[in-house]
Scaffold this active site. Sequence first.
Site, PDB file in Angstrom:
ATOM      1  N   ASP A   1     -23.145  13.969  -9.615  1.00 14.18           N
ATOM      2  CA  ASP A   1     -23.985  14.139  -8.431  1.00 14.18           C
ATOM      3  C   ASP A   1     -24.380  15.606  -8.260  1.00 14.18           C
ATOM      4  OD1 ASP A   1     -25.423  13.173  -6.271  1.00 14.18           O
ATOM      5  OD2 ASP A   1     -23.761  13.369  -4.857  1.00 14.18           O
ATOM      6  N   ILE A   2     -24.819  16.224  -9.355  1.00  9.68           N
ATOM      7  CA  ILE A   2     -25.281  17.605  -9.289  1.00  9.68           C
ATOM      8  C   ILE A   2     -26.631  17.636  -8.590  1.00  9.68           C
ATOM      9  CG2 ILE A   2     -26.095  19.564 -10.668  1.00  9.68           C
ATOM     10  CD1 ILE A   2     -23.077  19.313 -10.586  1.00  9.68           C
TER      11      ILE A   2
END
Length: 260
Positions: free
Chosen positions: A93-94
């Site tokens: 979930d960058i």
Amino acid sequence: MLPSIAKKPAARDRFIREARATAAIEHDHIVTIYAVYQDMEVPYLAMQFLKGASLEDFLKAGKALNVPQIMRIGKEIAKGLAAAHDRQLIHRDIKPSNIWLDSANKGRVKILDFGLARPTNEETHLTQEGMVLGTPAYMSPEQARGQNVDARCDLFSFGCVLYRLCAGKLAFTGKDAMSMLLALTTEEPPPLEQINADVPPAFCALVHHLLAKKPEDRPASAKDVVQTIQNIEREWIAGAKTGSLRLMPANLDQTAATGK
């Protein structure tokens, strides 16, 4: 953790997993988790106190980044990802809201929120197989399809972040989550060099390399990305010294602290 949420076993397990995953990594560009506790069956963690703002808040404040700043932030994100991947952890979930600019250290990057992190060799899944997890605008195509992922999914998300920093807009758009996921899997973003002429062609090429639809077509590792950015930086600085480029200051200390 909110007591009402802590009552849900899956949510509690994910919270604890996030804390343990992050605590397992000691690195300058990943937030430090000091300890994980439980009080009255409610888990909580103790982490370092950070001053500054998230990259998302910085961008929403209408602040543009110059090329040296973008390369510096990109290099530090890549270093943090390399450290996580060395521990067999993928973030999944960058995005800008999970990238912190630490004003106490001249805007140094800290990667936050390993809530979706999972060891790459882990057999136990806390979610149903095929479930889509992550933020649509920064999600890799394989995530969008609900497929198994490896560290290269983080590289795609990282490419989405860099594209936004360079272009001032998202690489992929859609009117809703489903159309966004479809764009991720089928569309190509406009070439960066046509949007921002200040970005070196080699850096544009790196960003589009990160955004390859197939994992095997992306850079082999975050370490390779670090090396590539360092090479581009050296060429950029050399060009600035010869007068062919104008090198702007890359200090985010004040902007990260004040949002101005």
